[in-house]
Enzyme design. Structure first.
Site, PDB file in Angstrom:
ATOM      1  CG  MET A  16      -1.593  -8.337  -6.253  1.00  0.00           C
ATOM      2  SD  MET A  16      -0.648  -7.501  -7.553  1.00  0.00           S
ATOM      3  CE  MET A  16       0.159  -8.917  -8.294  1.00  0.00           C
TER       4      MET A  16
ATOM      5  CG  LEU B 284     -10.920  -5.649 -11.252  1.00  0.00           C
ATOM      6  CD1 LEU B 284     -10.723  -4.147 -11.138  1.00  0.00           C
ATOM      7  CD2 LEU B 284     -11.875  -6.155 -10.175  1.00  0.00           C
TER       8      LEU B 284
ATOM      9  CG  ASN C  59       1.830   3.394  -5.800  1.00  0.00           C
ATOM     10  OD1 ASN C  59       2.224   4.423  -6.338  1.00  0.00           O
ATOM     11  ND2 ASN C  59       2.430   2.230  -5.979  1.00  0.00           N
TER      12      ASN C  59
ATOM     13  CG  ASP D 217      -1.288  -4.321 -16.708  1.00  0.00           C
ATOM     14  OD1 ASP D 217      -1.944  -3.814 -15.790  1.00  0.00           O
ATOM     15  OD2 ASP D 217      -0.543  -5.306 -16.556  1.00  0.00           O
TER      16      ASP D 217
ATOM     17  CG  HIS E 226       1.728  -1.871 -15.333  1.00  0.00           C
ATOM     18  ND1 HIS E 226       1.425  -3.098 -14.783  1.00  0.00           N
ATOM     19  CD2 HIS E 226       2.664  -2.095 -16.271  1.00  0.00           C
ATOM     20  CE1 HIS E 226       2.156  -4.031 -15.376  1.00  0.00           C
ATOM     21  NE2 HIS E 226       2.915  -3.449 -16.293  1.00  0.00           N
TER      22      HIS E 226
ATOM     23  N   GLY F 101       0.775  -1.235   0.000  1.00  0.00           N
ATOM     24  CA  GLY F 101       0.000   0.000   0.000  1.00  0.00           C
ATOM     25  C   GLY F 101       0.808   1.287   0.000  1.00  0.00           C
TER      26      GLY F 101
ATOM     27  CG  ASN G 281      -3.485  -0.648 -12.399  1.00  0.00           C
ATOM     28  OD1 ASN G 281      -3.335  -0.771 -11.170  1.00  0.00           O
ATOM     29  ND2 ASN G 281      -2.805  -1.385 -13.267  1.00  0.00           N
TER      30      ASN G 281
ATOM     31  CB  SER H 170       2.011   3.564 -17.371  1.00  0.00           C
ATOM     32  OG  SER H 170       3.167   3.340 -18.155  1.00  0.00           O
TER      33      SER H 170
HETATM   34  C1  GRF Z   1       3.435  -1.051  -7.513  1.00  0.00           C
HETATM   35  O1  GRF Z   1       4.686  -1.276  -8.100  1.00  0.00           O
HETATM   36  C2  GRF Z   1       2.398  -0.827  -8.582  1.00  0.00           C
HETATM   37  O2  GRF Z   1       2.893  -0.205  -9.714  1.00  0.00           O
HETATM   38  C3  GRF Z   1       1.970  -2.236  -8.918  1.00  0.00           C
HETATM   39  O3  GRF Z   1       1.993  -2.921  -7.692  1.00  0.00           O
HETATM   40  C4  GRF Z   1       2.920  -2.295  -6.800  1.00  0.00           C
HETATM   41  C5  GRF Z   1       2.150  -1.957  -5.570  1.00  0.00           C
HETATM   42  O4  GRF Z   1       2.973  -1.436  -4.564  1.00  0.00           O
HETATM   43  N1  GRF Z   1       0.681  -2.239  -9.572  1.00  0.00           N
HETATM   44  P1  GRF Z   1       2.312  -0.732  -3.302  1.00  0.00           P
HETATM   45  O5  GRF Z   1       1.361  -1.772  -2.680  1.00  0.00           O
HETATM   46  O6  GRF Z   1       1.585   0.481  -3.759  1.00  0.00           O
HETATM   47  O7  GRF Z   1       3.443  -0.427  -2.379  1.00  0.00           O
END
Ligand code: GRF
Length: 200
Positions: free
Chosen positions: A93, A96, A17, A148, A112, A15, A110, A139
């Site tokens: 993960m 959908l 991000n 994606d 990525h 988490g 999202n 991205s």
């Molecule tokens: C990130 O690298 C994001 O780009 C990918 O999954 C990872 C999630 O990391 N989709 P976090 O849970 O936000 O630390």
């Protein structure tokens, strides 16, 4: 004045991000607030962080539902009950379904860890290194039924250095993710970026 958009964030793990988005939402004038964090993994570390920040959280384990449709319906209900304007997948993960992504078309995004359309799917850093790529990055994109594959909103690139391994490269990309995602959300919330043929 720009109306404050209501964000639902979906996570499965760390988490970081999500944390970057929560931090951005604290900035004066940031045009969004987090109203819900959902996870398919009740042990996701990010849920603790969200709880500690006073954000409403909810877990939906895939195993607790008969099928993907029921699982997604439960998540959709929570998202709608929270009156979310925008769903931000942040390390979520589950892939959908087309039904789910169509239902929220233009309102689901999202992040990525690659410069899409390069390296869709998993293990992006290892694949970029194996290819001998000179640049890599991240991205933010609208989510559609393709993995994606939805329209790209924003990208940030980083160099791949001669001594890089997967860990060092992932860390360099992640630093940029934490800048890019809140900025992309800001641009969507202010209307600077819109989904083709759709308005928030
Ligand atoms: C990130 O690298 C994001 O780009 C990918 O999954 C990872 C999630 O990391 N989709 P976090 O849970 O936000 O630390």
């Amino acid at each position: 004045m720009v109306e404050c958009k209501r964000l639902a964030i979906a996570i499965s793990g760390r988490g970081s991000n999500m944390e970057a988005i929560l931090r951005a939402c604290e900035e004066p004038g940031y045009p969004a607030e987090v109203v819900l964090v959902i996870s398919d993994n009740p042990s996701a570390k990010g849920l603790e962080t969200a709880d500690a920040a006073g954000v409403t959280t909810a877990s939906f384990r895939r195993e607790d539902f008969n099928n993907q449709t029921d699982h997604e319906e439960a998540m959709a209900k929570a998202i709608e009950a929270a009156k979310s304007d925008l769903i931000c997948l942040a390390g979520f993960m589950q892939v959908l379904s087309a039904e789910f992504t169509k239902k929220f078309e233009g309102r689901i995004i999202n992040i990525h860890p690659s410069l899409l359309p390069k390296y869709k799917g998993l293990n992006t850093h290892a694949r970029a290194l194996a290819d001998g790529a000179k640049t890599h990055g991240c991205s933010v994109h609208f989510v559609d039924a393709t993995l994606d594959g939805g329209p790209v909103i924003a990208q940030m690139s980083v160099p791949i250095l001669p001594d890089d391994d997967e860990e060092s490269l992932a860390a360099r990309v992640l630093t940029e993710e934490h800048r890019l995602y809140p900025e992309a959300i800001r641009n969507i919330a202010t209307g600077e970026i819109t989904f083709p043929n759709n308005q928030l």
